[in-house]
Design an enzyme around this catalytic site. Structure first.
Site, PDB file in Angstrom:
ATOM      1  N   ARG A   1     -15.438 -61.024 -49.198  1.00 46.97           N
ATOM      2  CA  ARG A   1     -14.168 -60.289 -49.292  1.00 46.97           C
ATOM      3  C   ARG A   1     -14.229 -59.261 -50.406  1.00 46.97           C
ATOM      4  NH1 ARG A   1      -8.048 -62.838 -49.972  1.00 46.97           N
ATOM      5  NH2 ARG A   1      -6.941 -60.847 -49.900  1.00 46.97           N
TER       6      ARG A   1
ATOM      7  N   ARG B   1     -17.520 -48.069 -53.695  1.00 45.34           N
ATOM      8  CA  ARG B   1     -18.754 -47.646 -54.350  1.00 45.34           C
ATOM      9  C   ARG B   1     -19.764 -46.958 -53.436  1.00 45.34           C
ATOM     10  NH1 ARG B   1     -16.876 -47.468 -59.425  1.00 45.34           N
ATOM     11  NH2 ARG B   1     -16.073 -49.480 -60.123  1.00 45.34           N
TER      12      ARG B   1
END
Length: 461
Positions: free
Chosen positions: A390, A399
């Site tokens: 998760r 990212r």
């Protein structure tokens, strides 16, 4: 203000308006009759509250002090102190971004363990590094790349908010943990303890008597193999271990969460079923079943600056080695710096000269605790982190995005490639928000290449 000579400080600038009242009421509600509001009304006596809190916490029941919240302002501390703080996962932080803020005039910390001669060498060298930082910025190098030459003594200012239980832990580690050997950290702990006692005497009373003995680090004797003569190259990231059959674990958790209890082993073992469940979980607002699978990574040659990006993800178990173990002979080189030979030469010279200063000061007897300030933000460490699926969903959304800083984006892309290769049934759904959610959340700051990003991450399945 002379920022270079400014004394670092930490200040409690805000606290729950009920102070210890809620903590005392929390201590009473489990053993006394009455409604929550009735018990709160009976918990107005400061002396009785302090006495009760001392009694409850002394017996190890510290959850009651989670009902008080503290807001801290860190003023002109070194980035070493900042890095120490951001590892506390139950605290909230807002820090000046080295990607956007110009740090040319932020000043730097000077450790007290230097005599006048060493202090002058230290000052001269740090001034040269800040001059180089300014020069890099003026020559067109982005701040996020110039920051790698900033020494680890540069001043940081930030806010931190946390509950009473976490604050107790922070102070214990400041005063008794391994970082207490750094005088700046210990001084900040003393400041916090004094202010905490004035605000909430019941919580901080007998603080010294309640420090656990485990702060005395146990020695471990290891049998080590002989050192290799040649240093082998390390990949950027490695998947060390993970939950066995993670897709099946996620599917079984989802089935039970939906009230399906029979034959879940067989249902979850069906790859089409598991794929359908995971796809649905990735696109739901509460994908808790993804937490059933965890993954442990080793991430190599991470700059000290980039470590702060990793540490900001709170739901993980990240292990960061002590700063003094950083590889002073190694540093990262931003692509923009590598493109210009003259800029590259000056950039690399900064790391060489800083290593020479470190060697000289160490030979003169300066402690490793004071020499951490002679690290540069571009020096590297290897770290490990254990993250559930998760949290990885959020991590990769942020990212692998084009808006992410390039170094952590490279690591994130490498991590995702490893996971897609081994567990495509889960991680083919993962990627930046434009891919995994079908929309970009960046608004006017969007890279404008959502279609290309979606195509790229779809092709790399």
């Amino acid at each position: 203000m002379d920022v270079i000579n400014a004394k670092p400080g930490v200040y409690i600038v805000g606290v729950t308006d009920k102070t210890e009242v809620l903590c005392a009421a929390g201590g009473r509600i489990s053993t006394q009759s009455g409604t929550a509001l009735e018990i709160l009304e009976k918990s107005q006596n400061k002396e009785k509250n302090a006495s009760l809190i001392q009694k409850v916490t002394k017996s190890g029941h510290n959850s009651t002090v989670e009902h008080i919240f503290f807001n801290l302002a860190f003023e002109n501390v070194s980035v070493v102190a900042e890095q120490f703080m951001i590892e506390f996962r139950l605290a909230s932080f807002t820090v000046k971004s080295r990607r956007y803020v110009d740090f040319s005039d932020c000043g730097y910390f000077i450790p007290e363990g230097l005599n006048s001669v060493k202090k002058e060498k230290y000052r001269k060298h740090m001034d040269s590094l800040f001059a180089l930082y300014s020069s890099l910025c003026e020559s067109g190098i982005e701040k996020e790349d110039a920051r790698f030459v900033l020494p680890y003594c540069f001043r940081s200012n930030f806010f931190c908010s946390l509950n009473g239980r976490e604050l107790l832990l922070v102070i214990k580690r400041m005063l008794y943990g391994s970082m207490s050997k750094i005088k700046e950290i210990k001084d900040l702990g003393i400041q916090l303890l004094e202010q905490g006692r004035a605000i909430a005497p019941g919580i901080f009373a007998e603080f010294e008597q309640r420090v656990p003995a485990l702060y005395d680090k146990a020695a471990v004797s290891l049998r080590l193999p002989e050192k290799k003569t040649e240093k082998s190259a390390k990949p950027d990231c490695e998947l060390l271990c993970c939950t066995p059959d993670p897709a099946k674990a996620i599917a079984q958790s989802w089935l039970i969460g939906e009230g399906i209890y029979e034959n879940i082993e067989e249902i979850a073992a069906d790859k089409e079923n598991a794929a359908a469940i995971i796809k649905a979980a990735v696109h739901t607002a509460r994908p808790r079943c993804l937490e059933a699978a965890t993954f442990t990574f080793r991430i190599n040659n991470v700059s000290l600056a980039c470590i702060t990006h990793f540490a900001r993800h709170r739901v993980q178990s990240i292990i960061i080695p002590p700063l003094y173990t950083a590889d002073r002979a190694n540093h990262i080189i931003p692509p923009a710096v590598a493109e210009d030979e003259k800029i590259l030469a000056g950039y690399c010279a900064a790391f060489t000269s800083t290593k020479l200063l470190y060697d000289e000061l160490k030979a003169d007897g300066v402690s490793e605790e004071d020499l951490v300030y002679c690290l540069l933000s571009g020096n590297t460490l290897d770290i490990t982190t254990t993250v559930n699926a998760r949290e990885l969903l959020l991590f990769f959304r942020l990212r692998t995005c084009n808006r992410a800083q390039w170094e952590i984006r490279n690591f994130a892309n490498g991590m995702l490639a490893l996971l897609r290769e081994k567990y495509p049934e889960i991680f083919n759904f993962y990627g930046p928000s434009c891919y995994s959610e079908g929309k970009c959340p960046e608004g006017r700051l969007s890279c404008g290449k959502a279609a290309q990003m979606v195509e790229r991450f779809a092709e790399n399945k």
